[in-house]
Design a protein around this motif. Structure first.
Motif, mmCIF file in Angstrom:
data_model
loop_
_atom_site.group_PDB
_atom_site.id
_atom_site.type_symbol
_atom_site.label_atom_id
_atom_site.label_comp_id
_atom_site.label_asym_id
_atom_site.label_seq_id
_atom_site.Cartn_x
_atom_site.Cartn_y
_atom_site.Cartn_z
ATOM 1 N N ASN B 18 0.855 -1.176 0.000
ATOM 2 C CA ASN B 18 0.000 0.000 0.000
ATOM 3 C C ASN B 18 0.897 1.234 0.000
ATOM 4 O O ASN B 18 1.742 1.401 0.879
ATOM 5 C CB ASN B 18 -0.892 -0.009 1.258
ATOM 6 N N PHE B 19 0.708 2.080 -0.991
ATOM 7 C CA PHE B 19 1.556 3.266 -1.131
ATOM 8 C C PHE B 19 1.467 4.210 0.077
ATOM 9 O O PHE B 19 2.333 5.030 0.290
ATOM 10 C CB PHE B 19 1.175 4.048 -2.385
ATOM 11 N N TYR B 20 0.391 4.116 0.835
ATOM 12 C CA TYR B 20 0.219 5.047 1.948
ATOM 13 C C TYR B 20 0.548 4.429 3.299
ATOM 14 O O TYR B 20 0.126 4.931 4.334
ATOM 15 C CB TYR B 20 -1.203 5.611 1.930
ATOM 16 N N ARG B 21 1.252 3.277 3.309
ATOM 17 C CA ARG B 21 1.649 2.649 4.561
ATOM 18 C C ARG B 21 3.177 2.498 4.621
ATOM 19 O O ARG B 21 3.710 1.425 4.838
ATOM 20 C CB ARG B 21 0.963 1.291 4.735
ATOM 21 N N SER B 134 3.692 8.293 3.304
ATOM 22 C CA SER B 134 4.131 7.915 1.957
ATOM 23 C C SER B 134 5.645 8.033 1.817
ATOM 24 O O SER B 134 6.150 8.163 0.714
ATOM 25 C CB SER B 134 3.417 8.785 0.924
#
Lengths: 440, 165
Positions: B18-21, B134
């Motif tokens: 996940n790009f946001y984790r 990110s």
């Protein structure tokens, strides 16, 4: 032994039911139940995963980034996040989309319902009723059943891939419509597959209706979207079976979120009401008349009437929604005409936009405050699992006293099953499971 | 959009994350590096958490490479390489995903359904932070370059094998 709620039960001085890691739910969380002298004294549905702070991350971003950013909150229901966000933005900018774009959004949502419901019915929930630890164990004895679930899920993937640009985290959705729209020929190929899948979904309803369901009913307040002409996906007002009837922009006047010390996810409640339920059971009970004739036939064969108040039977309702989603997809494809433009023009302006759509697990609310340049000043996102948390705890408060005669293992199993009735997506809610029954 | 012509290429690389984790994104970062190399006949697929998507994409004839972040308590940036048709993953040691049907469960299901590809390799990179954000840790980013290079070599070797078949 003594009588409790009309049942003969073994006297239990005190015990704790504890599930430190709730399996087959999306995300990480736990359950703790304290029982003292045949009474439940504490229930805590705990969500550990740290809050995701997506709302803060959206501040200062352009309006057109919201669909992609929010779609990454959940690996299972990205379409729901995209849909609620685009509807909220379009609400803020006063945009009206055309009928074919609207139909394609509905078709995309059907794809996500098929993917999500097939995953939950076959891989996560059916093992509960058949006495297996998980779908991997189920596959050892019944590989054909598991393959059937995978085939159902695959057609949902194909719809999302075709319309969304790819099956996970679709990239083709934008405020105002799509980047590209399919030709009718492409959709007709899907329709042929969907006809076979619809038969499989119908057989799924017959199959799950043969399961044994615990005898448990609650006086639920169901909350869902209601549309005058359609089973709800993208549009409509919010209604309940206990008098609620509001437009989406009034949501925050009546629905409030609060922090509870035992969970990282905010709990939602409806002012002046008992905990409410969102999701398939709510949609089904509030919108039964809008289901297709084939979905009605499936419900009739399953012995289900409009008023279903047994949460364990949500697996039947999800399967009926599978039939509906296939049926609706075929209807949309047959009536589709490729639009001249994939999207309407978007001119951002300052304002507040509200969006609420029916994710597979229930209503998903978005609100955005936008400035003159289309930048997001503030965002609020309320996922379905946040809304169901209080209701899950209340179900447990009411279920356990009638089942105290069960051995700990069996009671724990039923309590976990009860949580899974809601198909909780803890990833979305933290915004998730470990489990504990305390009979000290 | 998935290209069915590419799918016939029989080499599939899955980047999971996940790009946001934060460091959870490393599988996707490796995938981006591979994408920039225009590897012909190699299908690159991003997976965010639904492990079942893997087994729905591959056939028994495909050669499959999976790249994922891992949390095992090792030093950040440590690279683990597994040939999953020959080795078992120490599941208790590794925590791959908060999702119910993670990739390891999906692979176990594929074993039960006799639906394993002809080759199945896993590159796992130890992450440092999996919190919201990110930004990727420097040591994890460095490891992503090495894994991208290794996967490119593996793809090229596979392409030669496929051509000669």
């Amino acid at each position: 032994m003594q009588m409790l709620f009309g049942r003969r039960v073994k006297y239990v001085k005190s015990k704790t039911i504890k599930v430190n890691y709730l399996s087959r739910v999306e995300g990480e969380g736990s359950l703790y139940i304290k029982i003292k002298e045949n009474s439940v004294t504490d229930v805590k549905f705990k969500i550990f995963e740290p809050p995701r702070f997506f709302e803060a991350f959206l501040r200062g971003r352009s309006f057109d980034e919201a669909p992609d950013i929010t779609s990454r909150i959940c690996g299972i229901c990205p379409v729901a996040y995209q849909m609620s966000s685009v509807h909220a933005m379009e609400n803020a900018f006063g945009i009206k989309i055309n009928e074919q774009i609207r139909a394609l959004r509905r078709l995309l949502y059907c794809g996500e319902w098929i993917e999500s419901h097939a995953l939950h019915v076959y891989m996560l929930h059916a093992p509960d009723f058949l006495g297996y630890d998980d779908a991997i164990q189920l596959a050892k004895d019944y590989p054909d059943i598991v393959q059937q679930g995978l085939q159902l899920k695959k057609i949902g993937n194909e719809i999302v891939t075709l319309l969304g640009g790819r099956e996970i985290h679709p990239i083709n959705v934008r405020v105002g419509g799509f980047y590209k729209v399919p030709a009718k020929r492409q959709l007709l190929e899907l329709a042929e597959k969907l006809k076979k899948t619809r038969d499989t979904a119908f057989q799924t309803v017959k199959w799950v209706s043969t399961f044994t369901f615990p005898d448990f009913e609650e006086d639920y307040e169901f909350v869902s979207i209601s549309h005058p002409d359609e089973y709800p996906f993208n549009e409509g007002d919010l209604i309940s079976n206990k008098g609620l009837n509001i437009s989406i922009d009034k949501y925050e006047n009546l629905f409030v979120e609060e922090h509870v010390s035992h969970s990282n996810a905010l709990h939602s409640y409806l002012k002046g009401h008992d905990p409410y339920l969102v999701g398939p059971l709510a949609r089904y009970n509030l919108n039964y008349d809008k289901l297709s004739p084939l979905a009605h036939e499936a419900a009739k064969i399953a012995g289900l009437t409009k008023g279903c108040f047994n949460p364990f039977k949500s697996i039947i309702v999800r399967s009926i929604e599978l039939v509906y989603a296939c049926d609706e997809s075929i209807r949309i494809i047959e009536n589709y005409e490729m639009p001249d433009k994939p999207a309407v023009d978007v001119h951002p302006r300052a304002g507040i936009g509200y969006g609420c759509t029916e994710a597979p697990r229930g209503i998903l609310y978005h609100r955005y405050n936008i400035d003159d340049n289309g930048m997001i000043l503030n965002a609020k996102i309320v996922p379905p699992t946040s809304q169901n948390q209080k209701r899950i705890e209340k179900d447990l408060w009411n279920f356990v006293p009638g089942h105290l005669n069960l051995e700990n293992d069996k009671l724990t199993w039923h309590c976990e099953q009860l949580v899974r009735n809601y198909d909780p997506c803890i990833s979305c809610a933290t915004h998730f499971l470990k489990f504990e029954i305390d009979r000290s | 959009m998935l290209d069915s012509a590419l799918h016939n290429g029989k080499i599939i690389v899955f980047g999971v994350g996940n790009f946001y984790r934060s460091d959870d994104a490393v599988g996707l970062i490796v995938l981006e590096k591979l994408r920039s190399q225009n590897l012909r006949g190699v299908l690159l697929i991003e997976i965010v958490g639904d492990g079942l998507s893997l087994i729905q994409e591959w056939t028994e004839r495909d050669k499959v490479i999976i790249i994922d972040a891992v949390s095992s308590g090792s030093s950040p940036g440590t690279i683990f390489r597994f040939d999953l048709l020959k080795q078992q993953i120490p599941n208790k040691k590794f925590h791959f995903s908060s999702h119910t049907f993670d990739i390891i469960s999906a692979i176990e299901l594929a074993v039960q359904l006799k639906k394993l590809p002809s080759e199945l390799r896993l590159f796992a990179i130890e992450g440092k932070s999996f919190g919201f954000g990110s930004v990727i840790s420097p040591e994890v980013f460095e490891a992503s370059k090495i894994v991208a290079h290794d996967v490119m070599d593996l793809c090229k070797a596979h392409q030669i094998t496929i051509k000669s078949e």
